[in-house]
Design an enzyme around this catalytic site. Sequence first.
Site, mmCIF file in Angstrom:
data_model
loop_
_atom_site.group_PDB
_atom_site.id
_atom_site.type_symbol
_atom_site.label_atom_id
_atom_site.label_comp_id
_atom_site.label_asym_id
_atom_site.label_seq_id
_atom_site.Cartn_x
_atom_site.Cartn_y
_atom_site.Cartn_z
ATOM 1 N N ASP A 170 0.835 -1.212 0.000
ATOM 2 C CA ASP A 170 0.000 0.000 0.000
ATOM 3 C C ASP A 170 0.863 1.253 0.000
ATOM 4 O OD1 ASP A 170 -1.789 -2.074 1.145
ATOM 5 O OD2 ASP A 170 -3.148 -0.378 1.265
HETATM 6 C C1 OXK Z 1 -10.215 -2.281 0.825
HETATM 7 C C2 OXK Z 1 -11.424 -2.908 0.166
HETATM 8 C C3 OXK Z 1 -11.218 -4.417 0.016
HETATM 9 C C4 OXK Z 1 -12.619 -2.687 1.115
HETATM 10 O O1 OXK Z 1 -13.779 -3.218 0.535
HETATM 11 P P1 OXK Z 1 -15.197 -2.860 1.088
HETATM 12 O O2 OXK Z 1 -15.138 -2.531 2.527
HETATM 13 O O3 OXK Z 1 -16.117 -3.971 0.683
HETATM 14 O O4 OXK Z 1 -15.534 -1.489 0.389
HETATM 15 P P2 OXK Z 1 -15.700 -1.163 -1.159
HETATM 16 O O5 OXK Z 1 -14.517 -0.426 -1.620
HETATM 17 O O6 OXK Z 1 -16.084 -2.367 -1.924
HETATM 18 O O7 OXK Z 1 -16.948 -0.202 -1.143
HETATM 19 C C5 OXK Z 1 -16.984 0.948 -0.377
HETATM 20 C C6 OXK Z 1 -18.427 1.311 -0.165
HETATM 21 O O8 OXK Z 1 -18.508 2.493 0.629
HETATM 22 C C7 OXK Z 1 -19.315 3.429 -0.029
HETATM 23 N N1 OXK Z 1 -18.918 4.778 0.351
HETATM 24 C C8 OXK Z 1 -17.699 5.308 0.309
HETATM 25 N N2 OXK Z 1 -17.696 6.566 0.735
HETATM 26 C C9 OXK Z 1 -18.965 6.858 1.078
HETATM 27 C C10 OXK Z 1 -19.609 8.004 1.603
HETATM 28 N N3 OXK Z 1 -18.947 9.106 1.883
HETATM 29 N N4 OXK Z 1 -20.931 7.935 1.810
HETATM 30 C C11 OXK Z 1 -21.625 6.808 1.551
HETATM 31 N N5 OXK Z 1 -21.069 5.680 1.071
HETATM 32 C C12 OXK Z 1 -19.754 5.712 0.833
HETATM 33 C C13 OXK Z 1 -19.099 3.125 -1.492
HETATM 34 O O9 OXK Z 1 -20.106 3.651 -2.272
HETATM 35 C C14 OXK Z 1 -19.126 1.608 -1.478
HETATM 36 O O10 OXK Z 1 -20.485 1.172 -1.384
HETATM 37 P P3 OXK Z 1 -21.129 0.121 -2.407
HETATM 38 O O11 OXK Z 1 -21.008 0.650 -3.754
HETATM 39 O O12 OXK Z 1 -22.551 0.023 -1.912
HETATM 40 O O13 OXK Z 1 -20.347 -1.146 -2.225
HETATM 41 C C15 OXK Z 1 -11.715 -2.257 -1.206
HETATM 42 O O14 OXK Z 1 -12.093 -0.912 -0.998
HETATM 43 C C16 OXK Z 1 -10.567 -2.325 -2.159
HETATM 44 O O15 OXK Z 1 -10.225 -3.394 -2.688
HETATM 45 N N6 OXK Z 1 -9.957 -1.152 -2.452
HETATM 46 C C17 OXK Z 1 -8.918 -1.019 -3.476
HETATM 47 C C18 OXK Z 1 -7.555 -1.449 -2.979
HETATM 48 C C19 OXK Z 1 -7.123 -0.680 -1.754
HETATM 49 O O16 OXK Z 1 -6.725 0.448 -1.777
HETATM 50 N N7 OXK Z 1 -7.197 -1.367 -0.619
HETATM 51 C C20 OXK Z 1 -6.838 -0.781 0.651
HETATM 52 C C21 OXK Z 1 -5.746 -1.587 1.185
HETATM 53 S S1 OXK Z 1 -5.361 -1.161 2.821
HETATM 54 C C22 OXK Z 1 -4.472 -2.425 3.401
HETATM 55 O O17 OXK Z 1 -4.008 -3.227 2.682
HETATM 56 C C23 OXK Z 1 -4.309 -2.482 4.842
HETATM 57 O O18 OXK Z 1 -4.634 -1.491 5.518
HETATM 58 O O19 OXK Z 1 -3.828 -3.513 5.313
#
Ligand code: OXK
Length: 397
Positions: free
Chosen positions: A167
């Site tokens: 990351d």
């Molecule tokens: C980290 C994740 C696996 C987490 O997955 P999830 O928790 O299932 O979240 P998702 O990203 O799939 O979806 C986020 C959801 O939040 C919603 N969302 C986001 N912001 C908002 C606000 N402000 N208001 C309302 N809703 C919101 C967004 O629309 C999505 O809803 P829906 O549309 O309804 O789903 C993924 O985000 C991901 O693969 N990200 C890309 C890679 C990355 O950067 N990963 C972080 C690594 S950190 C790491 O490795 C570590 O810390 O260790």
Amino acid sequence: MLSGIRVISFNHFHAGPMAAQFLADLGADVIAVEPVDGAFHRNWAVANRFVAGQSVNLLTTGRNKRSLALDMKSADGKAIARRLLETADAVMENFRPGAMARMGFGYEQVKAFNPGVVYASVSGYGASGPDRDLPGQDLLLQARSGLAARTGRADGAPTPTGPVIVDQHAASLLAMGILAALLGRTKSGRGCLVEGSLLQSAIDLQSESLTAWLNGARSDTPRGYHGLASWCSAGPSGIHATADGFLAISMASPADLAVALEMPALAALPASAGFDRRDEITQAVAERLAQKTTADWLPALQKQAIWHMPVKDYDDLRDDAQLAHLGTFVDTQGAEGEPVTLLGHPLRFDGAAPPVRLVPQKLGAQTRDVLREAGYDGAQIEAFVQSRTVGATAAPA
Ligand SMILES: CC(C)(COP(=O)(O)OP(=O)(O)OC[C@H]1O[C@@H](n2cnc3c(N)ncnc32)[C@H](O)[C@@H]1OP(=O)(O)O)[C@@H](O)C(=O)NCCC(=O)NCCSC(=O)C(=O)O
């Protein structure tokens, strides 16, 4: 340096928030938009990992940003986001591919009303392709990319290299991409889409060893330093136990080692033996180093100008004079006046590191300020607060 550049950051977890923090450190006005209940990285910590009421993750990536709590799934939230995004130089997000578009703010949607925008996304595996929807997380990508398989002790299990290194690298790459896009925009007037992935970050971290492997180099050692980089590191490069600790020895010639470690058998060997007879030399040197303490060995290693370093742990770093000289640790006060220690920005500009202008803020601390700047009046803002379209921690002005 980036004063006047506005970045709207929809990031969570580590990679996105860290990339945004690089820009914030360099002077950009970074508005971190989080759900009204707070982003995962703000809330994610069991009790004993909260420092002064804030998660370690927020303390790590929250520096120099303003906090806006906004429900992006409500109609009013979308209207507020739209108004903000019209003013954005750069937009950042690291949700799963498609999440921003579902909220109405994917690249094409934002570009339609802000054609000059630089829009930056980090995904786990890329914005498209068969694995695009898999969860992207550091450890998983270390496993997926070969990094874990090549790291650790030669005779041990695959080992991740350390916390969130994939990351962290993805964040640096993304910040570089955003800066290049912003610079390009000053000439062309056009924005662009910058996309990174944890998968490609993990691959990029292994550029040296993987390039060698792709071009035919092979190692008998599956893991460990030589498994990872045997093609360019002679024996006994690696970390070896002494009588009371560990020493890293790097790229030393047998002849120099023979003098420093008093090992006459090495004296006549050519430098190439470090490659040709690596295992034999490594074992002999390891046995010799184990006979004395680290402190005992240091004078001879220094005298012979052998590249070496005692292995330090975090307790040692706090007292490290060079790190202190570089301003690595910033002792300051948190959002409620409590003592916190942050890491400083790792670059220096004209001899100085960018300062901590804002410590990590409470959720929604700048919600009212940001909305006022966007043209909403006090009554509208309080109505948003009441309806939970926004979350605000500061008292009404
Ligand atoms: C980290 C994740 C696996 C987490 O997955 P999830 O928790 O299932 O979240 P998702 O990203 O799939 O979806 C986020 C959801 O939040 C919603 N969302 C986001 N912001 C908002 C606000 N402000 N208001 C309302 N809703 C919101 C967004 O629309 C999505 O809803 P829906 O549309 O309804 O789903 C993924 O985000 C991901 O693969 N990200 C890309 C890679 C990355 O950067 N990963 C972080 C690594 S950190 C790491 O490795 C570590 O810390 O260790």
